[in-house]
Design a protein around this motif. Structure first.
Motif, PDB file in Angstrom:
ATOM      1  N   VAL A 495      -5.570  -7.737   1.602  1.00 35.10           N
ATOM      2  CA  VAL A 495      -5.742  -6.441   2.282  1.00 35.10           C
ATOM      3  C   VAL A 495      -7.202  -6.073   2.456  1.00 35.10           C
ATOM      4  O   VAL A 495      -7.539  -5.198   3.252  1.00 35.10           O
ATOM      5  CB  VAL A 495      -4.987  -5.299   1.554  1.00 35.10           C
ATOM      6  CG1 VAL A 495      -3.482  -5.491   1.652  1.00 35.10           C
ATOM      7  CG2 VAL A 495      -5.422  -5.176   0.111  1.00 35.10           C
ATOM      8  N   PHE A 529       5.132  -0.786  -1.991  1.00 27.74           N
ATOM      9  CA  PHE A 529       4.243  -1.055  -0.859  1.00 27.74           C
ATOM     10  C   PHE A 529       5.061  -1.211   0.422  1.00 27.74           C
ATOM     11  O   PHE A 529       4.761  -0.644   1.470  1.00 27.74           O
ATOM     12  CB  PHE A 529       3.440  -2.327  -1.175  1.00 27.74           C
ATOM     13  CG  PHE A 529       2.253  -2.561  -0.277  1.00 27.74           C
ATOM     14  CD1 PHE A 529       1.628  -1.523   0.402  1.00 27.74           C
ATOM     15  CD2 PHE A 529       1.730  -3.858  -0.135  1.00 27.74           C
ATOM     16  CE1 PHE A 529       0.521  -1.761   1.215  1.00 27.74           C
ATOM     17  CE2 PHE A 529       0.630  -4.094   0.682  1.00 27.74           C
ATOM     18  CZ  PHE A 529       0.029  -3.039   1.360  1.00 27.74           C
ATOM     19  N   LYS A 533       4.585   1.600   3.119  1.00 25.52           N
ATOM     20  CA  LYS A 533       3.821   0.933   4.188  1.00 25.52           C
ATOM     21  C   LYS A 533       2.304   1.057   4.066  1.00 25.52           C
ATOM     22  O   LYS A 533       1.558   0.400   4.793  1.00 25.52           O
ATOM     23  CB  LYS A 533       4.227   1.458   5.587  1.00 25.52           C
ATOM     24  CG  LYS A 533       5.706   1.261   5.900  1.00 25.52           C
ATOM     25  CD  LYS A 533       5.991  -0.179   6.250  1.00 25.52           C
ATOM     26  CE  LYS A 533       7.428  -0.399   6.684  1.00 25.52           C
ATOM     27  NZ  LYS A 533       8.254  -1.000   5.628  1.00 25.52           N
ATOM     28  N   GLN A 534       1.814   1.895   3.180  1.00 26.67           N
ATOM     29  CA  GLN A 534       0.374   2.050   3.063  1.00 26.67           C
ATOM     30  C   GLN A 534       0.026   2.557   1.658  1.00 26.67           C
ATOM     31  O   GLN A 534       0.624   3.523   1.194  1.00 26.67           O
ATOM     32  CB  GLN A 534      -0.090   3.076   4.110  1.00 26.67           C
ATOM     33  CG  GLN A 534      -1.536   2.895   4.471  1.00 26.67           C
ATOM     34  CD  GLN A 534      -1.989   3.912   5.515  1.00 26.67           C
ATOM     35  OE1 GLN A 534      -2.391   4.984   5.158  1.00 26.67           O
ATOM     36  NE2 GLN A 534      -1.915   3.591   6.780  1.00 26.67           N
ATOM     37  N   GLY A 537      -4.759   3.575   1.977  1.00 28.65           N
ATOM     38  CA  GLY A 537      -5.326   3.102   3.237  1.00 28.65           C
ATOM     39  C   GLY A 537      -5.100   1.624   3.510  1.00 28.65           C
ATOM     40  O   GLY A 537      -5.361   1.154   4.614  1.00 28.65           O
ATOM     41  N   PHE A 538      -4.622   0.842   2.558  1.00 28.81           N
ATOM     42  CA  PHE A 538      -4.332  -0.572   2.795  1.00 28.81           C
ATOM     43  C   PHE A 538      -2.932  -0.684   3.397  1.00 28.81           C
ATOM     44  O   PHE A 538      -1.962  -0.220   2.800  1.00 28.81           O
ATOM     45  CB  PHE A 538      -4.411  -1.383   1.490  1.00 28.81           C
ATOM     46  CG  PHE A 538      -5.772  -1.317   0.845  1.00 28.81           C
ATOM     47  CD1 PHE A 538      -6.902  -1.780   1.527  1.00 28.81           C
ATOM     48  CD2 PHE A 538      -5.939  -0.794  -0.430  1.00 28.81           C
ATOM     49  CE1 PHE A 538      -8.165  -1.717   0.939  1.00 28.81           C
ATOM     50  CE2 PHE A 538      -7.197  -0.721  -1.014  1.00 28.81           C
ATOM     51  CZ  PHE A 538      -8.302  -1.178  -0.326  1.00 28.81           C
ATOM     52  N   VAL A 539      -2.871  -1.307   4.572  1.00 27.60           N
ATOM     53  CA  VAL A 539      -1.628  -1.265   5.336  1.00 27.60           C
ATOM     54  C   VAL A 539      -0.752  -2.482   5.051  1.00 27.60           C
ATOM     55  O   VAL A 539      -1.241  -3.611   4.968  1.00 27.60           O
ATOM     56  CB  VAL A 539      -1.942  -1.184   6.853  1.00 27.60           C
ATOM     57  CG1 VAL A 539      -0.654  -1.133   7.677  1.00 27.60           C
ATOM     58  CG2 VAL A 539      -2.798   0.041   7.131  1.00 27.60           C
ATOM     59  N   TYR A 540       0.535  -2.220   4.923  1.00 28.06           N
ATOM     60  CA  TYR A 540       1.507  -3.278   4.657  1.00 28.06           C
ATOM     61  C   TYR A 540       1.806  -4.059   5.934  1.00 28.06           C
ATOM     62  O   TYR A 540       2.047  -3.479   6.991  1.00 28.06           O
ATOM     63  CB  TYR A 540       2.796  -2.641   4.119  1.00 28.06           C
ATOM     64  CG  TYR A 540       3.918  -3.619   3.876  1.00 28.06           C
ATOM     65  CD1 TYR A 540       3.978  -4.355   2.706  1.00 28.06           C
ATOM     66  CD2 TYR A 540       4.920  -3.812   4.840  1.00 28.06           C
ATOM     67  CE1 TYR A 540       4.994  -5.257   2.477  1.00 28.06           C
ATOM     68  CE2 TYR A 540       5.940  -4.714   4.625  1.00 28.06           C
ATOM     69  CZ  TYR A 540       5.973  -5.435   3.453  1.00 28.06           C
ATOM     70  OH  TYR A 540       6.981  -6.329   3.224  1.00 28.06           O
ATOM     71  N   LYS A 541       1.808  -5.398   5.831  1.00 26.11           N
ATOM     72  CA  LYS A 541       2.223  -6.217   6.979  1.00 26.11           C
ATOM     73  C   LYS A 541       3.411  -7.030   6.525  1.00 26.11           C
ATOM     74  O   LYS A 541       3.404  -7.571   5.415  1.00 26.11           O
ATOM     75  CB  LYS A 541       1.089  -7.160   7.416  1.00 26.11           C
ATOM     76  CG  LYS A 541       0.008  -6.465   8.198  1.00 26.11           C
ATOM     77  CD  LYS A 541      -1.100  -7.442   8.574  1.00 26.11           C
ATOM     78  CE  LYS A 541      -2.387  -7.118   7.874  1.00 26.11           C
ATOM     79  NZ  LYS A 541      -2.954  -7.877   6.889  1.00 26.11           N
TER      80      LYS A 541
END
Ligand code: SAH
Length: 556
Positions: A495, A529, A533-534, A537-541
């Motif tokens: 991330v 997570f 989804k976040q 500020g680190f976004v889940y993919k």
């Protein structure tokens, strides 16, 4: 033909209609007369549908109440004598029998008698407090109208000493105000001042009032004629303003956390019951360490006396004895719970980066674990110890004395660092140590491992831990959302790359803080997570491979 009389002795429970038994209502409705203390008769009046005569008398006229009831029943009437709670617990049942016995009554020749049980105050008040009774308990009435005070005091002391949960009935009245003060003084000699205490006034009645306090502060609250005082035993604890007494004594505890009850599946195993009676010998399998220590002390004293007979005058001996009796040691209160061994559970490792045990550490481990404990090598770079003990502090002291890093076990944060190429790549170590210092052992919704590796090789597999931190070119890469176990295990997502050293501890602290505050109980970090989804500020993919594979929980 004259109708045959009958004597019902009815306990109507705490006072509301929902907590009276069906049989009690039937008896009241079947009776020609209801005899009882004014207040109680008023409480149940609405239940009586037929034309029943009610004889209510004052509080102190119990004997005449019982005599009147017997007289009416012998004259062919059906009579209900009522008591609150259970009639057999400081109620009318015994008195009715005494009056009958005086008249030569027997079951075969006399009027039929039926005693109808009711919910006693210990049960109704207990239910309003949570689950304080649960284990061995007793009721003690503090009323010394019919019982000598010194006998009551003796019972309070015996119950305190034997670690009973105690329900004090008749704790205080307008004129009897000292008894509860004295009872508290006696109890404090055996139980900790913070022992939970519940005060329930008028349970299930209009003016119901519940207070949860402790042994030291209980007298600061209103206690009266309509109060039952419930004193917890040495294991009773408070949870969400409820008093709960566990079913058994054996408890696990780990560092920095409160004692936990054994999980249901861990109970009833032989090793969880070291104090049970051995069915072959009839003696307790294992004595508490306090009892053993006492015996060892005695044996040593006997041996000393045998070896060198004391050459002292009797005056000196008397002075010595006096000194011992008044010494601080003996003055310290020995609370009952110190007699019980509980399973102390903790994890040890040689250090954050250090992976090498010294011989001294191994010997200390063997010594503290002893014959009764276990040590288990785990996938978390730790050895988990389970040691029955009544003195966990002496164990932690010994382990820390030889340089072990100690951590609690369970749903806590564990840092798994690499060995930094046997100490050659040292740049990352202070950050790993700072994270361990700040967050290691923290209670979390679910266990969480931080993998911390000192270079891009990441050979201790940081990317497969819940949080992966990799030190690379003086900065840090961050991986989140790995699923560390299971057949659908996968690594975390990269991330961030190049997080500044000054920021890394704060970034991790904030992620943990958010997870701790917002995750559901038992929700592992990767699930959290995926759900939110976040994180910070680190976004889940969604990179986890989509394969259909049947879940296989533990054991399958
Ligand atoms: N037979 C009754 C006890 C009678 S002695 C029973 O089994 O419950 C009277 C004492 O009982 C009171 O001083 C109080 O300590 C307790 N008590 C009875 N009913 C109660 C209630 N509804 N709430 C709280 N305490 C109660």
């Amino acid at each position: 033909m004259t109708q045959q009389g009958k004597l019902y002795v009815v306990g109507f429970g705490p006072g509301d209609f929902k907590h009276i038994t069906t049989r009690a209502v039937e008896a009241l409705q079947d009776s020609d007369f209801i005899i009882g203390y004014k207040t109680y008769v008023e409480l149940i009046q609405d239940l009586i549908t037929n034309e029943t005569s009610v004889i209510s008398t004052g509080m102190t006229e119990e004997v005449s109440r019982a005599q009147e009831a017997v007289r009416q029943a012998e004259a062919g009437k059906k009579v209900a004598v009522i008591s609150s709670g259970d009639a057999g617990v400081y109620g009318m049942a015994g008195l009715v029998y005494e009056v009958l016995i005086e008249k030569g009554w027997t079951e075969a020749n006399g009027v039929p008698v039926e005693i109808i049980p009711g919910i006693s105050a210990i049960n109704s008040c207990g239910s309003l407090l949570g689950a304080p009774i649960m284990h061995d308990s007793c009721t003690i009435s503090l009323s010394d109208h019919l019982t000598p005070w010194n006998l009551i005091a003796k019972r309070v002391e015996a119950a305190a000493m034997a670690d009973f949960v105690i329900a004090l009935y008749n704790p205080r009245s307008g004129r009897r105000t000292r008894q509860i003060v004295e009872a508290q003084r006696i109890l404090l000699q055996y139980r900790s001042p913070d022992t939970p205490v519940g005060l329930v006034k008028s349970a299930y009645r209009e003016r119901q009032h519940i207070i949860i306090t402790n042994l030291e502060e209980m007298l600061e609250h209103d206690i009266g004629m309509l109060t039952t005082v419930i004193i917890g035993n040495s294991s009773t604890f408070l949870y969400d303003n409820k008093m709960i007494t566990p079913r058994g004594y054996q408890r696990k505890y780990t560092l920095n956390t409160d004692k936990q009850a054994l999980k249901p599946h861990q109970r009833l195993r032989e090793e969880a019951e070291p104090w049970a009676m051995d069915q072959n010998t009839g003696v307790q399998r294992l004595e508490s360490s306090v009892a053993v220590a006492d015996r060892v002390k005695n044996v040593q004293q006997v041996e000393t006396i045998k070896q060198e007979p004391p050459k002292v005058s009797s005056y000196e001996m008397a002075m010595k004895a006096l000194e011992r009796v008044s010494s601080e040691d003996l003055k310290t209160t020995q609370y009952v719970h110190q007699d019980f061994e509980e399973i102390f559970e903790l994890a040890v490792s040689p250090g954050v980066a250090n992976k090498k045990f010294t011989p001294e550490q191994m010997m200390t481990l063997a010594m503290v674990v002893g014959e009764k404990g276990t040590m288990e090598y785990t996938p978390n770079h730790q050895i988990v110890l389970k040691i029955p003990t009544s003195n966990p502090n002496s164990i932690t002291k010994k382990l820390q004395g030889v340089g072990f890093l100690l951590s609690p076990v369970g749903d806590v944060l564990t840092l798994k660092a690499c060995d930094f190429c046997d100490g050659e790549k040292t740049a990352g170590i202070p950050y790993a140590e700072e994270i361990q210092e700040k967050l290691g052992g923290m209670d979390l919704p679910k266990e969480l491992q931080i993998g911390f590796n000192g270079c891009g090789m990441a050979c201790y597999k940081a990317v497969t831990e819940d949080i992966g931190i990799i030190h690379r070119k003086g900065k840090f890469d961050l991986f989140l959302g790995a699923k560390p176990v299971g057949r659908t295990a996968h690594p975390g997502q990269a991330v961030a790359e190049g997080i500044e050293p000054d920021d890394i501890v704060e970034v991790i602290t904030n992620i943990i803080k958010e997870y701790k505050e917002n995750a559901h109980p038992n929700e592992r970090l990767f699930k959290y997570f995926k759900r939110v989804k976040q994180i910070q500020g680190f976004v889940y993919k969604d990179i986890a491979p989509k394969i259909n594979i049947e879940p296989a929980p533990c054991g399958d």
